[in-house]
Design a protein around this motif. Structure first.
Motif, PDB file in Angstrom:
ATOM      1  N   ASP A 122      12.940   1.681  -2.791  1.00 18.48           N
ATOM      2  CA  ASP A 122      12.188   0.512  -2.327  1.00 18.48           C
ATOM      3  C   ASP A 122      11.005   0.968  -1.469  1.00 18.48           C
ATOM      4  OD1 ASP A 122      13.336   1.344   0.052  1.00 18.48           O
ATOM      5  OD2 ASP A 122      14.733  -0.325   0.180  1.00 18.48           O
ATOM      6  N   ARG A 123      10.370   0.023  -0.798  1.00 14.95           N
ATOM      7  CA  ARG A 123       9.191   0.372   0.003  1.00 14.95           C
ATOM      8  C   ARG A 123       9.537   1.107   1.293  1.00 14.95           C
ATOM      9  NH1 ARG A 123       4.056  -3.593  -0.645  1.00 14.95           N
ATOM     10  NH2 ARG A 123       4.081  -3.730  -2.913  1.00 14.95           N
ATOM     11  N   ALA A 159      -5.881  -1.303  -3.959  1.00 16.23           N
ATOM     12  CA  ALA A 159      -4.670  -2.030  -4.337  1.00 16.23           C
ATOM     13  C   ALA A 159      -3.511  -1.033  -4.478  1.00 16.23           C
ATOM     14  CB  ALA A 159      -4.887  -2.772  -5.647  1.00 16.23           C
ATOM     15  N   PRO A 160      -2.321  -1.386  -4.008  1.00 18.05           N
ATOM     16  CA  PRO A 160      -1.187  -0.458  -4.053  1.00 18.05           C
ATOM     17  C   PRO A 160      -0.501  -0.453  -5.418  1.00 18.05           C
ATOM     18  CG  PRO A 160      -0.503  -2.465  -2.980  1.00 18.05           C
ATOM     19  CD  PRO A 160      -1.976  -2.647  -3.306  1.00 18.05           C
ATOM     20  N   ASP A 161      -1.307  -0.366  -6.459  1.00 15.83           N
ATOM     21  CA  ASP A 161      -0.775  -0.457  -7.821  1.00 15.83           C
ATOM     22  C   ASP A 161      -0.564   0.949  -8.367  1.00 15.83           C
ATOM     23  OD1 ASP A 161      -1.029  -3.182  -7.519  1.00 15.83           O
ATOM     24  OD2 ASP A 161      -2.975  -3.280  -8.527  1.00 15.83           O
ATOM     25  N   HIS A 187       2.624   3.862  -9.721  1.00 19.25           N
ATOM     26  CA  HIS A 187       3.998   4.290  -9.989  1.00 19.25           C
ATOM     27  C   HIS A 187       4.144   5.706  -9.440  1.00 19.25           C
ATOM     28  CE1 HIS A 187       7.034   5.912 -13.197  1.00 19.25           C
ATOM     29  NE2 HIS A 187       7.612   5.728 -12.012  1.00 19.25           N
ATOM     30  N   ASP A 205       1.089  -1.733 -12.470  1.00 18.28           N
ATOM     31  CA  ASP A 205       0.783  -3.115 -12.095  1.00 18.28           C
ATOM     32  C   ASP A 205       1.163  -3.407 -10.646  1.00 18.28           C
ATOM     33  OD1 ASP A 205      -0.182  -3.648 -14.633  1.00 18.28           O
ATOM     34  OD2 ASP A 205       1.780  -4.290 -15.372  1.00 18.28           O
ATOM     35  N   GLU A 206       2.058  -2.600 -10.085  1.00 19.47           N
ATOM     36  CA  GLU A 206       2.503  -2.781  -8.702  1.00 19.47           C
ATOM     37  C   GLU A 206       3.083  -1.463  -8.211  1.00 19.47           C
ATOM     38  OE1 GLU A 206       5.562  -5.692  -8.708  1.00 19.47           O
ATOM     39  OE2 GLU A 206       6.903  -4.521  -9.987  1.00 19.47           O
ATOM     40  N   LEU A 207       3.343  -1.383  -6.921  1.00 17.71           N
ATOM     41  CA  LEU A 207       3.947  -0.173  -6.358  1.00 17.71           C
ATOM     42  C   LEU A 207       5.389  -0.059  -6.832  1.00 17.71           C
ATOM     43  CD1 LEU A 207       3.970   2.259  -4.451  1.00 17.71           C
ATOM     44  CD2 LEU A 207       4.523   0.705  -2.583  1.00 17.71           C
ATOM     45  N   ARG A 208       5.697   1.093  -7.435  1.00 21.00           N
ATOM     46  CA  ARG A 208       7.043   1.325  -7.954  1.00 21.00           C
ATOM     47  C   ARG A 208       7.402   2.784  -7.717  1.00 21.00           C
ATOM     48  NH1 ARG A 208       9.110   2.190 -13.437  1.00 21.00           N
ATOM     49  NH2 ARG A 208       6.956   2.304 -14.163  1.00 21.00           N
TER      50      ARG A 208
END
Length: 301
Positions: free
Chosen positions: A64-65, A83-85, A87, A47-50
């Motif tokens: 972190d980023r 999109a940067p989605d 893991h 769902d997001e960058l992790r």
């Protein structure tokens, strides 16, 4: 779907360092050899960058980023509008903060994994360009094998390797900051003119011939005096490996990992035993090179 990419560690068989440039970097003649210690980076839709990490010293890896793997993914996002989605999971086996380009390897691995996962179709040249923006060692992590890095290390010329070289790496208690080692290099050279860095023809020939004895005679690292100035205990580790039968010993990159070239696999294991018995390091790793660069290992569903 997920994509897993394996990326190698490196040893600098020659690291010739010039004076500080106006941009703060140093011109280098940096002969890289990829060795068979690997991280694996797996990219999975999310769902997001992790970023997560497992393995030895994983607690030292930022999640972190600011992590180089995350920055690699974001650089690809910026260029291709995806999109940067994602893991990114790093299965870490390359020593952390050890002068073996573990963070750079993770960046190259993440870049290749995200390119495959997202189907961005980036060319080799585009990937190498992104690598160069991320860090001086990142392009070599993508390419692997052996190469001469010039500029600040990011401009690569592949080198021929005619055989297998056997290595032992001794992991130190504690770390060294690469910027701090370069600052110490500048301090040690203060008031003197630093020679322009040049690759050793004898070293390049030793690689081409696969001649470990010849290579041992020409290994060099201009950052070693600075690393030893900041971490004097490494002197004892270098001596222990040499006394234990290594053909040659040097600090790997900016350290504090120390590298020992051995005659063959059996000799490498003897050197490793001697290093452990000396109690001058916290762990040892035995491996060989050259090794391939970033390689897609698996596509999963």
């Amino acid at each position: 779907m997920s994509v897993t990419v394996r990326v190698p560690a490196k040893v600098n068989v020659q690291l010739a360092v010039g004076g500080a440039r106006a941009d703060g970097f140093h011109d280098l003649a940096n002969v890289f050899l990829a060795v068979g210690l690997y991280d694996e980076v797996t990219a999975t839709p999310a769902d997001e960058l992790r970023v997560t990490c497992s393995g030895p010293d994983a607690h030292q890896v930022p999640l972190d980023r600011g992590n180089l793997a995350a920055r690699a993914a974001l650089a690809l996002v910026e260029r291709h509008g995806v999109a940067p989605d994602v893991h990114l999971h790093i299965a870490k086996d390359i020593p952390v903060a050890g002068g073996m380009a573990g963070g750079s390897a993770d960046a190259a691995g993440a870049l290749v994994a995200c390119d495959a996962l997202w189907g961005t179709g980036a060319s080799r040249g585009e990937l190498l360009g992104i690598c160069a923006e991320l860090g001086s060692d990142v392009p070599f992590s993508l390419v692997g094998g052996a190469a001469l890095g010039t500029g600040r290390g990011e401009v690569l010329t592949p080198l021929e390797v005619g055989g297998t070289f056997h290595w032992v790496f001794a992991l130190a208690d504690g770390g060294l900051s690469t910027p701090a080692v370069y600052r110490e290099f500048d301090r040690l050279w203060e008031g003197h003119e630093v020679p322009a860095p040049e690759a050793s023809p004898d070293l390049i020939e030793a690689l081409r011939a696969g001649d470990g004895v010849a290579l041992a005679g020409v290994l060099s690292n201009d950052l070693q005096p600075a690393a030893l100035s900041l971490f004097p205990a490494l002197e004892r580790t270098l001596a222990a490996g040499t006394d234990g039968g290594a053909l040659a010993a040097l600090v790997s990159g900016s350290g504090p990992t120390t590298a020992f070239l051995a005659k063959d696999e059996e000799s490498a294991r003897s050197v490793a035993d001697a290093l452990l018995a000396s109690r001058t390091c916290r762990a040892v790793r035995v491996t060989s090179g050259p090794a391939p660069g970033a390689t897609v290992r698996a596509h999963g569903t």
